[in-house]
Design an enzyme around this catalytic site. Structure first.
Site, PDB file in Angstrom:
ATOM      1  N   ASP A 162      44.268 -17.487  81.336  1.00  0.00           N
ATOM      2  CA  ASP A 162      43.500 -16.470  80.631  1.00  0.00           C
ATOM      3  C   ASP A 162      42.229 -17.079  80.035  1.00  0.00           C
ATOM      4  O   ASP A 162      42.187 -18.271  79.715  1.00  0.00           O
ATOM      5  CB  ASP A 162      44.325 -15.872  79.492  1.00  0.00           C
ATOM      6  CG  ASP A 162      45.584 -15.167  79.975  1.00  0.00           C
ATOM      7  OD1 ASP A 162      45.552 -14.610  81.082  1.00  0.00           O
ATOM      8  OD2 ASP A 162      46.591 -15.193  79.234  1.00  0.00           O
ATOM      9  N   ASP A 185      43.548 -15.175  85.474  1.00  0.00           N
ATOM     10  CA  ASP A 185      44.484 -14.149  85.018  1.00  0.00           C
ATOM     11  C   ASP A 185      43.726 -13.173  84.129  1.00  0.00           C
ATOM     12  O   ASP A 185      42.748 -12.584  84.556  1.00  0.00           O
ATOM     13  CB  ASP A 185      45.670 -14.801  84.310  1.00  0.00           C
ATOM     14  CG  ASP A 185      46.868 -13.874  84.172  1.00  0.00           C
ATOM     15  OD1 ASP A 185      46.780 -12.713  84.602  1.00  0.00           O
ATOM     16  OD2 ASP A 185      47.896 -14.300  83.631  1.00  0.00           O
ATOM     17  N   ASP A 189      43.942 -11.089  76.887  1.00  0.00           N
ATOM     18  CA  ASP A 189      45.302 -10.563  76.842  1.00  0.00           C
ATOM     19  C   ASP A 189      45.810 -10.603  75.405  1.00  0.00           C
ATOM     20  O   ASP A 189      45.650 -11.619  74.710  1.00  0.00           O
ATOM     21  CB  ASP A 189      46.239 -11.376  77.733  1.00  0.00           C
ATOM     22  CG  ASP A 189      46.065 -11.058  79.216  1.00  0.00           C
ATOM     23  OD1 ASP A 189      45.199 -10.218  79.548  1.00  0.00           O
ATOM     24  OD2 ASP A 189      46.784 -11.650  80.033  1.00  0.00           O
ATOM     25  N   ARG A 242      42.599  -2.713  84.394  1.00  0.00           N
ATOM     26  CA  ARG A 242      43.120  -3.030  83.054  1.00  0.00           C
ATOM     27  C   ARG A 242      42.005  -3.038  82.013  1.00  0.00           C
ATOM     28  O   ARG A 242      41.575  -4.082  81.547  1.00  0.00           O
ATOM     29  CB  ARG A 242      43.850  -4.377  83.042  1.00  0.00           C
ATOM     30  CG  ARG A 242      45.060  -4.424  83.934  1.00  0.00           C
ATOM     31  CD  ARG A 242      45.828  -5.728  83.768  1.00  0.00           C
ATOM     32  NE  ARG A 242      47.010  -5.772  84.622  1.00  0.00           N
ATOM     33  CZ  ARG A 242      47.860  -6.794  84.677  1.00  0.00           C
ATOM     34  NH1 ARG A 242      47.658  -7.852  83.909  1.00  0.00           N
ATOM     35  NH2 ARG A 242      48.901  -6.759  85.474  1.00  0.00           N
TER      36      ARG A 242
END
Length: 349
Positions: A162, A185, A189, A242
């Site tokens: 991330d 990724d 997050d 997302r």
């Protein structure tokens, strides 16, 4: 609005431009064009959920009140962000983070501000971990949860994991005016019980899985009732999906973001409640979804604009109006394609 409840239900507020239908009939893509509006000045402090009191804190201040240190090397940066705060870490130039034994993810201490200097400060090859190590057995916020962190004015790219990961009941986090791209990724997050976060005025581009909110469908013990996050004035500039993808959160406020050329915008599952307002969606296949992977979520929307999108915003259930929790002023959705690209990203702080 139902009297005394602060809740909004139903479809109201969606705007489908007439030229959208004409363009679709002609098989053409028409980019939005608006008379210019000045970029909003960068805020001096956080807003949204990062300012809501909780867990013993009144708001988010980062390293305010502590010393400032300027770093130019990976070793100096990694050491500084791990120090006990309050501390302001100023990043000068480009710092390449080594992968090392942690897959390039480096821990950030509580009461820390990380801010880039000028418009060229960058972190490449690694990411920031805001939170304690993962512990699946921990289901209530510990007293030593990481808290009160600000990250601003940084370009972050090329992480093998991330770019920013917020986890394990971390709270009072403000991520503002950054540029995120090309991570393996997530870009940002937020998961495992984290709470009271604002993600504002960032540009996301050349990235696939952009914003995850909530770990997975089996993590309700940590995530349910938490993960309250505000996303506003972000520029999803061709990033794929997302924006965010949400589980369990009781209230997520998504307003005044510019979605451009994405496969989908927002997804709500596992009874998460999303309040979606004043956004501009251009060439987004699915702007907002509640019928997605996993149990259904909840979503209400008002005053959004959709242009050259293949589907409407899906709505379901009721969601608490954010104005019952904090004050804010939403810009007109029609101004978002001008205001957000002009004001989001680095060099604006």
């Amino acid at each position: 609005m139902k009297p005394g409840t602060g809740r909004i239900t139903g479809m109201g507020g969606i705007v489908m431009h007439r030229r959208t239908l004409l363009a679709a009939a002609a098989g053409a893509v028409v980019a939005p064009a608006f008379a210019g509006s000045p970029a909003a000045a960068a805020p001096a402090g956080p807003d949204g959920f990062a300012t809501v009191p909780g867990y013993g804190l009144a708001t988010t201040t980062g390293g305010a009140g502590g010393p400032a240190v300027t770093v130019t090397t990976a070793a100096a940066f990694i050491e500084a962000i791990a120090r006990p705060g309050p501390l302001i870490v100023q990043v000068s130039g480009t710092i390449a983070l080594p992968r090392g034994s942690s897959d390039g993810m480096y821990p950030v201490s509580s009461d820390t501000t990380i801010i880039g200097l000028g418009s060229t400060a960058a972190l490449t090859g690694g990411g920031l971990n805001i939170g304690l190590p993962v512990d699946d057995d921990l289901t209530t916020p510990p007293s030593n949860a990481v808290h009160n962190v600000i990250i601003r004015n940084l370009r972050m790219s090329g992480a093998s994991d991330d770019l920013i990961n917020v986890q394990m009941f971390s709270h009072h986090i403000w991520i503002d005016h950054n540029d995120f791209s090309d991570g393996d990724d997530g870009a940002v997050d937020i998961k495992r019980g984290s709470d009271l976060v604002t993600v504002s005025w960032n540009r996301f581009h050349d990235h696939d899985k952009t914003l995850l909110l909530g770990h997975d469908d089996d993590n309700g013990a940590q995530d349910a009732g938490r993960l309250r996050t505000t996303y506003h004035h972000n520029y999803f500039d061709g990033s794929d999906q997302r924006h965010p993808r949400v589980r369990f959160a009781p209230l997520v406020h998504v307003y005044n973001n510019y979605f451009r050329d994405n496969s989908y915008g927002i997804a709500s599952t596992n009874d998460a409640g999303l309040f979606v307002e004043g956004n501009y969606f251009f060439s987004v296949n699915n702007p907002g979804r509640v019928d997605f992977s996993g149990p259904l979520g909840r979503m209400v929307q008002r005053d959004n604009i959709l242009v050259d999108c293949n589907h409407a915003i899906e709505v379901r259930g009721s969601v608490t109006d954010p104005r019952t929790l904090y004050a804010y002023t939403a810009d007109p959705a029609s101004a978002v394609p001008t205001i957000v690209p002009a004001g989001a990203g680095v060099g604006k702080v």
